[in-house]
Design a protein around this motif. Structure first.
Motif, PDB file in Angstrom:
ATOM      1  N   GLU A  34      56.216  61.520  47.033  1.00  0.00           N
ATOM      2  CA  GLU A  34      55.347  61.937  45.998  1.00  0.00           C
ATOM      3  C   GLU A  34      54.347  60.862  45.924  1.00  0.00           C
ATOM      4  O   GLU A  34      54.720  59.637  45.686  1.00  0.00           O
ATOM      5  CB  GLU A  34      56.086  62.438  44.750  1.00  0.00           C
ATOM      6  CG  GLU A  34      55.152  63.080  43.828  1.00  0.00           C
ATOM      7  CD  GLU A  34      56.020  63.933  42.541  1.00  0.00           C
ATOM      8  OE1 GLU A  34      55.583  63.590  41.516  1.00  0.00           O
ATOM      9  OE2 GLU A  34      57.013  64.175  43.028  1.00  0.00           O
ATOM     10  N   THR A  35      52.983  61.275  45.677  1.00  0.00           N
ATOM     11  CA  THR A  35      52.049  60.050  45.548  1.00  0.00           C
ATOM     12  C   THR A  35      51.171  60.454  44.327  1.00  0.00           C
ATOM     13  O   THR A  35      51.052  61.682  44.052  1.00  0.00           O
ATOM     14  CB  THR A  35      51.043  59.973  46.635  1.00  0.00           C
ATOM     15  OG1 THR A  35      50.325  61.090  46.945  1.00  0.00           O
ATOM     16  CG2 THR A  35      51.797  59.652  47.881  1.00  0.00           C
ATOM     17  N   ASP A  36      50.949  59.565  43.566  1.00  0.00           N
ATOM     18  CA  ASP A  36      49.862  59.744  42.348  1.00  0.00           C
ATOM     19  C   ASP A  36      48.643  58.854  42.734  1.00  0.00           C
ATOM     20  O   ASP A  36      48.589  57.940  43.219  1.00  0.00           O
ATOM     21  CB  ASP A  36      50.660  58.966  40.959  1.00  0.00           C
ATOM     22  CG  ASP A  36      51.884  59.582  40.836  1.00  0.00           C
ATOM     23  OD1 ASP A  36      52.206  60.797  41.050  1.00  0.00           O
ATOM     24  OD2 ASP A  36      52.732  59.028  40.303  1.00  0.00           O
ATOM     25  N   LEU A  37      47.585  59.540  41.841  1.00  0.00           N
ATOM     26  CA  LEU A  37      46.291  59.029  41.871  1.00  0.00           C
ATOM     27  C   LEU A  37      46.211  57.708  41.114  1.00  0.00           C
ATOM     28  O   LEU A  37      46.838  57.792  39.839  1.00  0.00           O
ATOM     29  CB  LEU A  37      45.141  60.161  41.625  1.00  0.00           C
ATOM     30  CG  LEU A  37      45.061  61.268  42.751  1.00  0.00           C
ATOM     31  CD1 LEU A  37      44.304  62.315  42.092  1.00  0.00           C
ATOM     32  CD2 LEU A  37      44.617  60.716  44.035  1.00  0.00           C
ATOM     33  N   VAL A  38      45.273  56.764  41.370  1.00  0.00           N
ATOM     34  CA  VAL A  38      45.326  55.803  40.291  1.00  0.00           C
ATOM     35  C   VAL A  38      44.930  56.248  39.166  1.00  0.00           C
ATOM     36  O   VAL A  38      45.025  56.007  37.993  1.00  0.00           O
ATOM     37  CB  VAL A  38      44.223  54.669  41.036  1.00  0.00           C
ATOM     38  CG1 VAL A  38      43.879  53.819  39.957  1.00  0.00           C
ATOM     39  CG2 VAL A  38      44.757  54.044  42.136  1.00  0.00           C
ATOM     40  N   THR A  39      43.630  57.143  39.219  1.00  0.00           N
ATOM     41  CA  THR A  39      43.177  57.892  38.058  1.00  0.00           C
ATOM     42  C   THR A  39      42.986  59.371  38.288  1.00  0.00           C
ATOM     43  O   THR A  39      42.512  59.691  39.498  1.00  0.00           O
ATOM     44  CB  THR A  39      41.904  57.240  37.606  1.00  0.00           C
ATOM     45  OG1 THR A  39      41.408  57.929  36.411  1.00  0.00           O
ATOM     46  CG2 THR A  39      40.754  57.151  38.748  1.00  0.00           C
ATOM     47  N   SER A  98      53.825  51.266  40.431  1.00  0.00           N
ATOM     48  CA  SER A  98      54.817  51.866  40.923  1.00  0.00           C
ATOM     49  C   SER A  98      55.348  53.277  40.434  1.00  0.00           C
ATOM     50  O   SER A  98      55.995  53.987  40.859  1.00  0.00           O
ATOM     51  CB  SER A  98      55.980  50.930  40.887  1.00  0.00           C
ATOM     52  OG  SER A  98      56.401  50.648  39.695  1.00  0.00           O
ATOM     53  N   ASN A  99      54.785  53.406  39.183  1.00  0.00           N
ATOM     54  CA  ASN A  99      55.012  54.685  38.296  1.00  0.00           C
ATOM     55  C   ASN A  99      54.009  54.886  37.042  1.00  0.00           C
ATOM     56  O   ASN A  99      53.959  54.131  36.249  1.00  0.00           O
ATOM     57  CB  ASN A  99      56.436  54.256  37.616  1.00  0.00           C
ATOM     58  CG  ASN A  99      57.097  55.436  36.723  1.00  0.00           C
ATOM     59  OD1 ASN A  99      56.463  56.520  36.729  1.00  0.00           O
ATOM     60  ND2 ASN A  99      58.350  55.181  36.278  1.00  0.00           N
ATOM     61  N   LYS A 100      53.394  55.736  37.388  1.00  0.00           N
ATOM     62  CA  LYS A 100      52.174  56.352  36.409  1.00  0.00           C
ATOM     63  C   LYS A 100      52.799  56.592  34.785  1.00  0.00           C
ATOM     64  O   LYS A 100      51.949  56.592  33.945  1.00  0.00           O
ATOM     65  CB  LYS A 100      51.475  57.220  37.007  1.00  0.00           C
ATOM     66  CG  LYS A 100      51.995  58.780  36.846  1.00  0.00           C
ATOM     67  CD  LYS A 100      51.049  59.726  37.373  1.00  0.00           C
ATOM     68  CE  LYS A 100      51.161  60.975  37.031  1.00  0.00           C
ATOM     69  NZ  LYS A 100      50.414  62.003  37.230  1.00  0.00           N
ATOM     70  N   ASN A 101      54.005  56.647  34.840  1.00  0.00           N
ATOM     71  CA  ASN A 101      54.590  57.131  33.600  1.00  0.00           C
ATOM     72  C   ASN A 101      54.856  55.865  32.715  1.00  0.00           C
ATOM     73  O   ASN A 101      54.865  56.044  31.580  1.00  0.00           O
ATOM     74  CB  ASN A 101      55.832  57.871  33.479  1.00  0.00           C
ATOM     75  CG  ASN A 101      55.862  59.113  34.404  1.00  0.00           C
ATOM     76  OD1 ASN A 101      54.817  59.806  34.277  1.00  0.00           O
ATOM     77  ND2 ASN A 101      56.759  59.641  35.350  1.00  0.00           N
TER      78      ASN A 101
END
Length: 148
Positions: A34-39, A98-101
Motif C-alpha cells: 500500500e502506497t501513500d501520496l506525499v500530499t 514511512s507513515n503518513k499517520n
C-alpha cells in the motif's frame, strides 16, 4: 493417449498464461504494498511551486540562518536575532515518509526566538521538516531532513 506437438504448445501456453495471471492478481490484491501520496492535493500544491522556490531563496540568502537541532527534550527551532518573535506567523510541518499517520502540522509559537517540539511527539527515524513563516510581508520556507 498420445500428445502431438500442437497440443503440447497449447497446453504450454495455457500454463504460462495461468502463471502470469496468478502473479498479476496476487500483486494487485496485496495490501502490503500500500502506497501513500506525499500530499493528497498535489495539483494544487504544484501551482504554488514557484512561490515556494522564491521563499526558499530568501532563506538561503539570510545572513544568519534558522537553526533546527535535536536536543534531549525534543526538536529546537531557533530563529536569528534579525527577526522579532512577535512578528513571525507560520507553521511547522513534520512529514514522516514511512507513515503518513505520524505527520504533524504545528503552529509556530516562538518564545525568545525559539520553538520547541516535544520529544513525545517524535518517534525515532527520518523526518522531513518544512517551516513556513511570514515576517514583514515576506514569505519564507525552510526545508530540512533529520534522523532522530
Amino acid at each position: 493417449m498420445k500428445i502431438n506437438w500442437g497440443t503440447g504448445i497449447v497446453i504450454g501456453m495455457a500454463l504460462f498464461m495461468s502463471f502470469i495471471l496468478y502473479f498479476v492478481f496476487k500483486a494487485a490484491n496485496q495490501n502490503a504494498n500500500e502506497t501513500d501520496l506525499v500530499t493528497e492535493e498535489y495539483y494544487k500544491k504544484e501551482q504554488t511551486l514557484q512561490a515556494d522556490i522564491y521563499a526558499m531563496e530568501k532563506v538561503m540568502n539570510m545572513k544568519n540562518p534558522v537553526v533546527v537541532s535535536k536536543i534531549n527534550s525534543g526538536l529546537a527551532i531557533i530563529f536569528p536575532d534579525d527577526f522579532e518573535s512577535e512578528g513571525i506567523k507560520g507553521t511547522i510541518y513534520l512529514y514522516r515518509p514511512s507513515n503518513k499517520n505520524l505527520d504533524l502540522e504545528i503552529p509556530l509559537t516562538l518564545e525568545n526566538g525559539q520553538d520547541l517540539i516535544p520529544a513525545d511527539n517524535l518517534l525515532p527515524g527520518r523526518w522531513d521538516i518544512s517551516i513556513r513563516w511570514s515576517y514583514g510581508g515576506k514569505d519564507y520556507l525552510m526545508k530540512k531532513s533529520l534522523t532522530l
